[in-house]
Design a protein around this motif. Structure first.
Motif, short mmCIF file in Angstrom:
data_model
loop_
_atom_site.label_atom_id
_atom_site.label_comp_id
_atom_site.label_asym_id
_atom_site.label_seq_id
_atom_site.Cartn_x
_atom_site.Cartn_y
_atom_site.Cartn_z
N PHE A 152 0.81 -1.22 0.00
CA PHE A 152 0.00 0.00 0.00
C PHE A 152 0.84 1.27 0.00
O PHE A 152 0.28 2.37 0.11
CB PHE A 152 -0.98 -0.02 1.18
N LEU A 153 2.14 1.14 -0.12
CA LEU A 153 2.97 2.32 -0.36
C LEU A 153 3.08 2.63 -1.85
O LEU A 153 3.59 3.67 -2.24
CB LEU A 153 4.37 2.13 0.23
N GLY A 154 2.59 1.72 -2.68
CA GLY A 154 2.63 1.90 -4.12
C GLY A 154 3.26 0.72 -4.82
O GLY A 154 4.04 -0.04 -4.22
N LEU A 155 2.93 0.53 -6.09
CA LEU A 155 3.57 -0.52 -6.87
C LEU A 155 5.08 -0.26 -6.94
O LEU A 155 5.50 0.90 -7.06
CB LEU A 155 3.00 -0.54 -8.29
N PRO A 156 5.90 -1.28 -6.89
CA PRO A 156 7.36 -1.06 -6.98
C PRO A 156 7.76 -0.27 -8.22
O PRO A 156 8.61 0.62 -8.15
CB PRO A 156 7.91 -2.49 -7.02
N SER A 157 7.14 -0.55 -9.35
CA SER A 157 7.48 0.18 -10.57
C SER A 157 7.07 1.65 -10.48
O SER A 157 7.77 2.54 -11.00
CB SER A 157 6.80 -0.47 -11.78
N ALA A 158 5.95 1.93 -9.81
CA ALA A 158 5.50 3.31 -9.66
C ALA A 158 6.41 4.08 -8.70
O ALA A 158 6.74 5.24 -8.95
CB ALA A 158 4.06 3.34 -9.17
N ARG A 159 6.82 3.44 -7.63
CA ARG A 159 7.72 4.10 -6.69
C ARG A 159 9.07 4.38 -7.35
O ARG A 159 9.70 5.42 -7.10
CB ARG A 159 7.89 3.24 -5.43
N CYS A 233 -2.13 14.86 -1.37
CA CYS A 233 -1.31 15.33 -0.25
C CYS A 233 -2.10 15.40 1.05
O CYS A 233 -1.55 15.19 2.13
CB CYS A 233 -0.75 16.72 -0.57
N GLY A 234 -3.40 15.70 0.95
CA GLY A 234 -4.20 15.82 2.16
C GLY A 234 -4.24 14.53 2.96
O GLY A 234 -4.03 14.53 4.18
N SER A 235 -4.50 13.41 2.29
CA SER A 235 -4.56 12.13 3.00
C SER A 235 -3.19 11.71 3.49
O SER A 235 -3.05 11.17 4.59
CB SER A 235 -5.15 11.06 2.08
N LEU A 236 -2.15 11.97 2.69
CA LEU A 236 -0.79 11.63 3.14
C LEU A 236 -0.41 12.46 4.36
O LEU A 236 0.17 11.94 5.33
CB LEU A 236 0.21 11.86 2.02
N LEU A 237 -0.71 13.75 4.34
CA LEU A 237 -0.41 14.59 5.49
C LEU A 237 -1.14 14.10 6.73
O LEU A 237 -0.56 14.01 7.82
CB LEU A 237 -0.79 16.04 5.19
N SER A 238 -2.40 13.75 6.57
CA SER A 238 -3.17 13.24 7.71
C SER A 238 -2.55 11.96 8.26
O SER A 238 -2.41 11.80 9.48
CB SER A 238 -4.62 12.98 7.27
N ASN A 239 -2.16 11.05 7.38
CA ASN A 239 -1.57 9.79 7.83
C ASN A 239 -0.19 10.00 8.46
O ASN A 239 0.17 9.31 9.43
CB ASN A 239 -1.46 8.81 6.66
N PHE A 411 -6.45 2.67 3.54
CA PHE A 411 -7.66 3.49 3.44
C PHE A 411 -7.51 4.62 2.41
O PHE A 411 -8.50 5.31 2.13
CB PHE A 411 -7.99 4.10 4.81
N SER A 412 -6.32 4.83 1.90
CA SER A 412 -6.14 6.00 1.01
C SER A 412 -5.06 5.74 -0.04
O SER A 412 -4.25 6.61 -0.32
CB SER A 412 -5.76 7.23 1.84
N GLY A 413 -5.06 4.54 -0.60
CA GLY A 413 -4.09 4.23 -1.64
C GLY A 413 -4.50 4.79 -3.00
O GLY A 413 -5.62 5.27 -3.19
#
Length: 587
Positions: A152-159, A233-239, A411-413
C-alpha cells in the motif's frame, strides 16, 4: 471611639483580604480545571482548536445544540456531528454560484468568476492530449499487477518512476549553483557561499561530499524505498501526522496558510493547527517567530510536535531561500520536532530567477540528508492541474514512519491503473520538459495580467515567484479595518462584481483586508473580465469616499457589464518582463 474606629477599619481590611483571597482561589481553581480538561480533552474537540475563530466555535455549538434538541443528531456519533456541522470556507457559497453560473466571454459574459480555487486549468488540455494516446491506455490495464493487491505504499514500478522524477526535478543540480548577481547584502553573500556559488566558482565538491547524509542516504539518489504514494497530499499529510503525533498535539503552521490545512491536520489525525504569525513573509518564519508560537502552545499544555511549511508559499507565492529552510530545520531539530515541507507548487515557479533558480527543494537544500525528522510532500494537483487524479507523494527517510504508512494507506491508496499511467508520464522527460515550460509561460501571462491591473488600481500585493495566485491588500477599501469589514468587502465583490476571492481571514491572516486571487482556474479572457470588473468596483468605492451606504446592487448594476475582453490574448512567447511591481506590499 478611636479604639472602636480602629477595630472597624481592621475588620474592613480583613474582609477585603478575604475577598481577594477567595477571588484568587476561584481563578486558580478555574485555571487548574481548564488545564486538566485540556489534558483529558476528547480527540478532535474543536473547543480547544486555536485555529478556529471564536465566532465559528459559537456557531458550531449552536448548530450542535439545535440538532440534539431536534433529535436529528441521534443518527450519527458525536464525531459525526462535529464533522457535519463544521462551517465551510467563508467563500464556499460564492464558489457554488460560480459553478452554477460560470462566466463565458461570449455565451455568458456577466456570469460569476471564481478566483478562489488554487487549481491550474490552463494545462489540462495539454495533459489530456498526452494521456489519450492509445499506448498510455494500454499501459494502464495491460499488466496483471494492476488487478491485484500489492503493497500500500505503491507498486514497486510506480515508486521507482516517482523516485526518478524526484531525482531529476527536485534533487539534481545540473551545475546551476553559479551566481553572477554582483553586489549582495551580507545575508545574501552568506547564502551564496552556502550554496557553493561565489563569483561564478563552485565550492569545494569534496567538502560537500564529506557531509553527513544520514544512514542509507545517498546524496545523489532518491531511494524508491523512501517513496510512498497516497490519494493526494491531504490524505498523506493526515496519515503522517497520525503516525508522528498524538491526539491534541500542536502543528505549527506559518500564517497565513492554505485554508485546507485545518481540515487535513484536524479531521483524522486529531492534531491542533497552530498558526504562527510571521514578521516578514519574504524571509519566512524566523526562529523568534517559531519560538514565540511554540511557547504559546506549551502554555496551553499542547505538545509542539511538527512544523508544517509550504514552499512555494500559499498564499503569497514567495519562495523560501535555502538559508531560511536550513534555519527552520535547525530550530526544529534543536526542539526534537519534525518538519513537513509541502512542495506541491514546486514546478509552478514562473518568475525568472536569473543564474540561481528561485526554488530549491528541501531535499536538495539538505543535500538529501532528511534523516528521520524532515519529510517532503508532493502531488500532481497543482503543477499538473490533476487534482482529480488523487496522486500524492511522500519522500521520507524515516523507515518506521513508512512502515506505519504501509498499514494506514489501505484506506487511502492510489489505484494501480492510475499508478501505471502516472509512472509513464513522469518518466517521459521530453513531454514533462515541454509541458512544464508551456505551463510556466501560461502562468506568467496570467500572473502579469493580474498584477498589472492591481498596479493600476494602486492596490499593494506580494510579488509572487511561484504558485497559482497573488496575495493583495485591499484593506484601504474596507468600510472598517476589521474582519467584519473584510466580510462586507468580500460580499460586495461577490454580489456586485460576481467575482469570488479567498479572504485572508480564512487563511488565519491577522491583518483584515488581505485576499488571495487565484488566476489559473480560469482562462486569460475570463481573468481579464474579472480584473476589469474588480477595477471598476474599486473606482466606484473610492469615488464614494468610503460612503458604503451609497453602495448597493442598484447603484452598482453596471459593474458586470464593464468587463468585456479588451483584445489581450494568450501568447506564451510574448515578452513578459515589463512588470515593475511599483506597488510592492510593505507593512
Amino acid at each position: 471611639m478611636e479604639l472602636g474606629g480602629g477595630s472597624s477599619g481592621s475588620s474592613s481590611a480583613t474582609a477585603l483580604s478575604l475577598a481577594a483571597f477567595l477571588f484568587s482561589a476561584v481563578l486558580y481553581t478555574r485555571d487548574i480545571r481548564r488545564r486538566r480538561r485540556r489534558r483529558r480533552r476528547p480527540p478532535c474537540d474543536d473547543e480547544f482548536d486555536d485555529s478556529l475563530r471564536e465566532r465559528d466555535v459559537l456557531a458550531m455549538d449552536g448548530a450542535l445544540e439545535a440538532l440534539r434538541e431536534s433529535g436529528a443528531g441521534d443518527s450519527v456519533s458525536s464525531r459525526g456531528l462535529r464533522a457535519a456541522i463544521r462551517p465551510p470556507a467563508s467563500y464556499w457559497n460564492g464558489f457554488m454560484l460560480c459553478l452554477q453560473d460560470p462566466c463565458d466571454p461570449l455565451a455568458n459574459p456577466e456570469g460569476h468568476i471564481a478566483l478562489c480555487v488554487a487549481e491550474n486549468k490552463l494545462v489540462q488540455e495539454a495533459l489530456a492530449t498526452r494521456l489519450m494516446r492509445p499506448d498510455t491506455a494500454m499501459t494502464a490495464f495491460s499488466q496483471s499487477d494492476v488487478y491485484s493487491y500489492n503493497g500500500f505504499l505503491g507498486l514497486p514500478s510506480a515508486r521507482q518512476a516517482v523516485a526518478y522524477f524526484l531525482e531529476r526535478r527536485f534533487l539534481m543540480t545540473d551545475g546551476d549553483d553559479v551566481s553572477t548577481t554582483g553586489s549582495v547584502t551580507g545575508d545574501e553573500n552568506t547564502e551564496i557561499r552556502m550554496e557553493g556559488a561565489l563569483t561564478g566558482v563552485r565550492s569545494n565538491v569534496t567538502e560537500e561530499r564529506d557531509m553527513d547524509h544520514g544512514p542509507g542516504s545517498d546524496p545523489d539518489r532518491i531511494d524508491p524505498e523512501h517513496v510512498a504514494l497516497g490519494s493526494g497530499c491531504g490524505s498523506l499529510l493526515s496519515n503522517v501526522l497520525q503516525s508522528l503525533c498524538n491526539a491534541g498535539d500542536a502543528v505549527l503552521i506559518p500564517a497565513p496558510y492554505r485554508a485546507a490545512f485545518d481540515n487535513d491536520v484536524r479531521s483524522i489525525a486529531c492534531c491542533a493547527p497552530f498558526p504562527v504569525p510571521v514578521s516578514d513573509m519574504r524571509k519566512g518564519p524566523s526562529k523568534e517567530d517559531l519560538e514565540a508560537a511554540a511557547l504559546r502552545a506549551e502554555r496551553l499544555d499542547q505538545r509542539v510536535r511538527v512544523l508544517l511549511l509550504t514552499n512555494p508559499h500559499d498564499p503569497t507565492g514567495v519562495v523560501y531561500r535555502p538559508s531560511s529552510l536550513r534555519r527552520v530545520v535547525a530550530w526544529a531539530r534543536e526542539r526534537k520536532m519534525h518538519v513537513i515541507v509541502d512542495e506541491v507548487y514546486a514546478l509552478s515557479v514562473h518568475e525568472d530567477g536569473g543564474p540561481i533558480p528561485p526554488f530549491k527543494s528541501v531535499v536538495r537544500v539538505l543535500r538529501n540528508s532528511l534523516r528521520d525528522d524532515v519529510h517532503m510532500l508532493y502531488s500532481l494537483s497543482k503543477d499538473f492541474g490533476a487534482g482529480g487524479f488523487r496522486f500524492g507523494v511522500l519522500y521520507s527517510q524515516n523507515t518506521l514512519l513508512l512502515r506505519a504508512l504501509a498499514n494506514l494507506n489501505i484506506f487511502s491508496g492510489v489505484s494501480h491503473p492510475m499508478q501505471r499511467v502516472v509512472s509513464e508520464i513522469l518518466t517521459d522527460d521530453q513531454f514533462v520538459d515541454s509541458f512544464l515550460s508551456d505551463a510556466r509561460a501560461q502562468l506568467r501571462w496570467s500572473y502579469t495580467l493580474c498584477a498589472r491591473k492591481l498596479e493600476e488600481m494602486v492596490v499593494p500585493f506580494f510579488p509572487a515567484t511561484g504558485g497559482l495566485f497573488l496575495y493583495a491588500d485591499f484593506s484601504g477599501l474596507l468600510p472598517e479595518f476589521s474582519f467584519d469589514g473584510e466580510e462586507r468587502f468580500a460580499a460586495l465583490v461577490r454580489d456586485a462584481a460576481r467575482v469570488v476571492l479567498t479572504p485572508g481571514s480564512s487563511m488565519h491572516d491577522k491583518r483584515p483586508g488581505m485576499f488571495r486571487l487565484c488566476y489559473a482556474w480560469v482562462t486569460p479572457d475570463v481573468l481579464e473580465i474579472a480584473m476589469e470588473r474588480l477595477s471598476y468596483l474599486v473606482t466606484k468605492i473610492r469615488r464614494n469616499h468610503g460612503n458604503w451606504d451609497a453602495l448597493d446592487l442598484s447603484t452598482l448594476s453596471d459593474v458586470t457589464k464593464c468587463g468585456m475582453p479588451l483584445g489581450m490574448r494568450r501568447n506564451p512567447s510574448i515578452d513578459l518582463r515589463g512588470l515593475t511591481h511599483a506597488r510592492r506590499i510593505s507593512f
